[in-house]
Scaffold this active site. Structure first.
Site, PDB file in Angstrom:
ATOM      1  N   THR A 184       0.869  -1.188   0.000  1.00 13.58           N
ATOM      2  CA  THR A 184       0.000   0.000   0.000  1.00 13.58           C
ATOM      3  C   THR A 184       0.896   1.225   0.000  1.00 13.58           C
ATOM      4  O   THR A 184       1.957   1.224   0.629  1.00 13.58           O
ATOM      5  CB  THR A 184      -0.895   0.069   1.246  1.00 13.58           C
ATOM      6  OG1 THR A 184      -0.059   0.172   2.386  1.00 13.58           O
ATOM      7  CG2 THR A 184      -1.772  -1.141   1.370  1.00 13.58           C
ATOM      8  N   GLU A 327      -5.680  -3.848   0.700  1.00 16.94           N
ATOM      9  CA  GLU A 327      -5.884  -4.900   1.704  1.00 16.94           C
ATOM     10  C   GLU A 327      -7.137  -5.738   1.443  1.00 16.94           C
ATOM     11  O   GLU A 327      -7.321  -6.785   2.050  1.00 16.94           O
ATOM     12  CB  GLU A 327      -6.037  -4.267   3.106  1.00 16.94           C
ATOM     13  CG  GLU A 327      -4.786  -3.639   3.668  1.00 16.94           C
ATOM     14  CD  GLU A 327      -4.585  -2.187   3.221  1.00 16.94           C
ATOM     15  OE1 GLU A 327      -5.103  -1.814   2.156  1.00 16.94           O
ATOM     16  OE2 GLU A 327      -3.900  -1.440   3.934  1.00 16.94           O
ATOM     17  N   LYS A 438     -11.621  18.261  11.911  1.00  9.65           N
ATOM     18  CA  LYS A 438     -12.140  18.166  13.280  1.00  9.65           C
ATOM     19  C   LYS A 438     -12.331  19.574  13.840  1.00  9.65           C
ATOM     20  O   LYS A 438     -11.395  20.210  14.291  1.00  9.65           O
ATOM     21  CB  LYS A 438     -11.194  17.340  14.143  1.00  9.65           C
ATOM     22  CG  LYS A 438     -11.061  15.926  13.603  1.00  9.65           C
ATOM     23  CD  LYS A 438     -10.078  15.067  14.368  1.00  9.65           C
ATOM     24  CE  LYS A 438      -9.893  13.728  13.665  1.00  9.65           C
ATOM     25  NZ  LYS A 438      -8.944  13.769  12.533  1.00  9.65           N
ATOM     26  N   TRP A 443     -17.073  16.553  13.534  1.00  7.74           N
ATOM     27  CA  TRP A 443     -16.400  16.216  12.291  1.00  7.74           C
ATOM     28  C   TRP A 443     -17.078  16.862  11.081  1.00  7.74           C
ATOM     29  O   TRP A 443     -18.297  16.837  10.947  1.00  7.74           O
ATOM     30  CB  TRP A 443     -16.396  14.694  12.077  1.00  7.74           C
ATOM     31  CG  TRP A 443     -15.427  13.981  12.954  1.00  7.74           C
ATOM     32  CD1 TRP A 443     -14.590  14.545  13.877  1.00  7.74           C
ATOM     33  CD2 TRP A 443     -15.210  12.579  13.002  1.00  7.74           C
ATOM     34  NE1 TRP A 443     -13.854  13.567  14.492  1.00  7.74           N
ATOM     35  CE2 TRP A 443     -14.219  12.353  13.976  1.00  7.74           C
ATOM     36  CE3 TRP A 443     -15.748  11.493  12.315  1.00  7.74           C
ATOM     37  CZ2 TRP A 443     -13.761  11.072  14.280  1.00  7.74           C
ATOM     38  CZ3 TRP A 443     -15.304  10.228  12.620  1.00  7.74           C
ATOM     39  CH2 TRP A 443     -14.303  10.017  13.592  1.00  7.74           C
TER      40      TRP A 443
HETATM   41  P1  ADP Z   1      -3.768   4.235  -0.878  1.00  7.17           P
HETATM   42  O1  ADP Z   1      -4.821   5.128  -1.463  1.00  7.17           O
HETATM   43  O2  ADP Z   1      -3.582   4.446   0.595  1.00  7.17           O
HETATM   44  O3  ADP Z   1      -2.541   4.183  -1.664  1.00  7.17           O
HETATM   45  P2  ADP Z   1      -5.474   2.032  -1.531  1.00  7.17           P
HETATM   46  O4  ADP Z   1      -5.486   2.161  -2.982  1.00  7.17           O
HETATM   47  O5  ADP Z   1      -5.487   0.700  -0.937  1.00  7.17           O
HETATM   48  O6  ADP Z   1      -4.246   2.761  -0.942  1.00  7.17           O
HETATM   49  O7  ADP Z   1      -6.657   2.947  -1.073  1.00  7.17           O
HETATM   50  C1  ADP Z   1      -7.733   2.519  -0.316  1.00  7.17           C
HETATM   51  C2  ADP Z   1      -8.496   3.725   0.139  1.00  7.17           C
HETATM   52  O8  ADP Z   1      -9.017   4.459  -0.967  1.00  7.17           O
HETATM   53  C3  ADP Z   1      -9.690   3.415   0.979  1.00  7.17           C
HETATM   54  O9  ADP Z   1      -9.339   3.153   2.311  1.00  7.17           O
HETATM   55  C4  ADP Z   1     -10.505   4.691   0.840  1.00  7.17           C
HETATM   56  O10 ADP Z   1     -10.059   5.707   1.732  1.00  7.17           O
HETATM   57  C5  ADP Z   1     -10.212   5.119  -0.572  1.00  7.17           C
HETATM   58  N1  ADP Z   1     -11.316   4.739  -1.448  1.00  7.17           N
HETATM   59  C6  ADP Z   1     -11.387   3.680  -2.265  1.00  7.17           C
HETATM   60  N2  ADP Z   1     -12.560   3.670  -2.939  1.00  7.17           N
HETATM   61  C7  ADP Z   1     -13.255   4.749  -2.522  1.00  7.17           C
HETATM   62  C8  ADP Z   1     -14.550   5.300  -2.830  1.00  7.17           C
HETATM   63  N3  ADP Z   1     -15.362   4.750  -3.743  1.00  7.17           N
HETATM   64  N4  ADP Z   1     -14.935   6.423  -2.174  1.00  7.17           N
HETATM   65  C9  ADP Z   1     -14.132   7.013  -1.268  1.00  7.17           C
HETATM   66  N5  ADP Z   1     -12.905   6.550  -0.941  1.00  7.17           N
HETATM   67  C10 ADP Z   1     -12.468   5.434  -1.560  1.00  7.17           C
END
Ligand code: ADP
Length: 541
Positions: A184, A327, A438, A443
């Protein structure tokens, strides 16, 4: 009493065999700098078997990590199967990570070989002396870029190796064996490794194939714009092979025009990418025939309601929002509208599509107080942490002492996303825990403010961050990118928001910027934006 069915292992060789045997004439098309390359699944399967033999010849360990540093291409798809089907572990390297992060992940995963597109060697070559376990670099010639001098590893040419190899047989019987891994991107600290098993990938693929998920089928022509180096191209590369769908690989050119050209000329039915991609492509669609499209899966960050509605207006089809994480393999929820809700008004349906839908078959989700793990009220208002579990959700990170922070004692993944859930089970991402503003103990959802801002016809992009405030702790600052030629004042922006969100949510200030900084995978980088506005003084009322 036990069931009496066969314990057949769930391994990726099954998907490979199907494509090889049943769909050998179907095509994988790759857009390259010099034109489109077309390969049938028959040719792909033969080359994949040869590639597996190459891994033997190079002396890659039985479960050695096979790194890839590559765009979405047919060769990358060969690696997607040659590594796991020969017992190795595919390690997709995110080409947009910071150099020191690439070094960290290559060494942490102990990659023995990296397969890199020639056009990306400029990024990779300077890092090679920092890799401690790497022995081989295999260059995939994609018609672009230099060939810098590389020392310290053996350098090979992909086509030469594959061309002279003898096809290998595949025999993986342990469904729990690692098939691939992906780190990640990590907003703080080093990236964390997620290790997928054959079983988890198999089940996730079946999940993606279900009609209430992305519904990939043999009849589809799938364009994964979402990279194969990040979150497995949302499972579409595996699902495409498993189903025998035609695949269109966009290669390095992810410009709106290139994507629109591919959709139109290859008659793409499913095109998947992050919101920033679809924001760009929208302006390219005028006068084009996009009638082949049946779904535009989109996620990775919030899909603005205005974007989905703009697609509905222009091509008659809204965007299909999905949610997931590295994940979670990644597809964990998809925003289809239940048949029982289909008679809602257009405005209500648009609002529902701004949610992330309901959890996919195979995934359990709960929204809870992160401290007490008590579920929040399912009223669409109360928010808490979204937690998930299921057979394609990680249970720990690879060799990482930070693991315990991300999982509950009762075995759920703590996503770090703040969400609400309504009585129908529709989940809505309020924000990432670290991005929520915040204000005085309450929030404010930066995502919702951005959604509203991006509904303004003169706004191209907008991101909202919390800025320190002497009285409230933090207050929202709206960073707005105007469309070319647009003119808008702070007062006009605030007047537009007034009435759409609670009064106390209204940003304390609006700044106009040239562009929103993006992360390695094209998401708004709040981290960079916060750094840019560090010490920013909000006007005092
Ligand atoms: P990173 O963005 O940390 O590199 P990931 O690609 O695994 O890693 O991202 C997952 C994150 O992306 C989720 O925890 C969430 O915050 C965000 N995310 C994914 N899909 C959506 C969505 N449809 N709407 C809002 N946030 C999203």
């Amino acid at each position: 009493m036990k069931g009496l069915m066969q314990q057949h292992p769930l391994t990726l060789t099954h998907f490979f065999d199907r494509a090889e045997r049943l769909f050998s004439s179907k095509e994988v098309v790759t857009a390259t700098a010099t034109g489109r390359e077309r390969e049938t699944y028959g040719e792909w399967a033969d080359r994949t078997r040869r590639l597996a033999a190459v891994l033997d010849t190079l002396g890659i360990s039985a479960d050695g990590r096979v790194g890839t540093f590559a765009w979405n291409t047919a060769r990358h798809l060969e690696l997607y199967f040659a590594a796991p089907c020969s017992g190795r572990v595919l390690h997709t390297l995110n080409i947009r990570l910071f150099p020191e992060q690439v070094t960290y992940v290559v060494n942490h995963a102990e990659d023995e070989v990296i397969f890199a597109d020639r056009s990306l060697l400029g990024l990779l070559a300077p890092l090679i002396p920092t890799f401690t376990t790497l022995r081989h670099l295999v260059v995939m010639d994609d018609g672009k870029g230099d060939r810098p001098a590389i020392e310290g590893v053996e350098v090979h040419d992909y086509e030469e190796l594959v061309g002279t190899a003898t096809p290998a047989d595949f025999d993986v019987t342990d469904e729990d064996a690692a098939a691939s891994m992906c780190y990640t991107s990590g907003t703080t600290g080093n990236p964390k490794g997620v290790v997928y098993s054959h079983r988890s990938t198999y089940l996730h693929t079946l999940g993606v194939l279900t009609v209430d998920s992305l519904g990939a089928s043999e009849r589809d022509t799938i364009l994964p714009v979402v990279p194969m180096f990040h979150a497995n191209a949302w499972g579409l590369a595996h699902a495409g092979v498993a189903a025998g769908a035609s695949l269109v690989m966009p290669g390095p050119d992810l410009s709106p025009k290139a994507i629109a050209d591919l959709i139109e000329s290859e008659k793409v039915t499913v095109a998947a990418g992050v919101p920033t991609i679809w924001m760009g492509v929208l302006g390219e669609l005028d006068g084009r025939d996009t009638s082949s499209l049946r779904a535009i899966p989109c996620g990775g960050s919030a899909v603005p309601k205005a974007l989905s509605e703009a697609y509905r207006a222009k091509i008659g089809m809204p965007i299909l929002q999905a949610w997931g994480m590295t994940e979670t393999s990644p597809v964990a929820s998809v925003g289809h509208i239940k048949s029982t809700l289909a008679d809602r008004s257009d405005a209500e349906l648009a609002d529902l599509r701004a949610s992330i839908g309901v959890p996919s078959i195979g995934v359990d989700a709960r929204v809870v107080d992160p401290e007490t793990l008590e579920p929040v009220a399912a009223d669409g208002e109360a928010s808490g942490e979204l937690q998930v579990r299921g057979p394609w959700i990680a249970r720990e990170y690879y060799d990482d002492e930070r693991s315990p922070q991300s999982f509950t004692a009762d075995g759920w993944l703590k996503t770090g996303d703040v969400a609400s859930v309504d009585g129908e089970g529709y989940l809505r991402i309020v924000d990432r825990t670290k991005d929520v503003v915040k204000s005085g103990g309450e929030w404010i959802s930066s995502v919702e403010l951005e959604n509203e801002l991006m509904g303004h016809e003169q706004v191209a992009e907008a991101a909202v961050i919390g800025v320190p405030h002497p009285k409230w702790g933090e207050r929202p600052l709206a960073c707005v990118v105007l469309k070319p030629g647009a003119e808008l004042t702070k007062e006009e922006v605030l007047a537009f928001l007034d009435g759409k969100v609670a009064k106390w949510w209204l940003p304390d200030d609006v700044v106009f910027i040239d562009q929103v900084p993006k992360t390695s995978v094209g998401k708004f980088s709040k981290k960079d934006l916060r750094a840019k506005f560090e010490g920013y003084e909000l006007p005092t009322a």
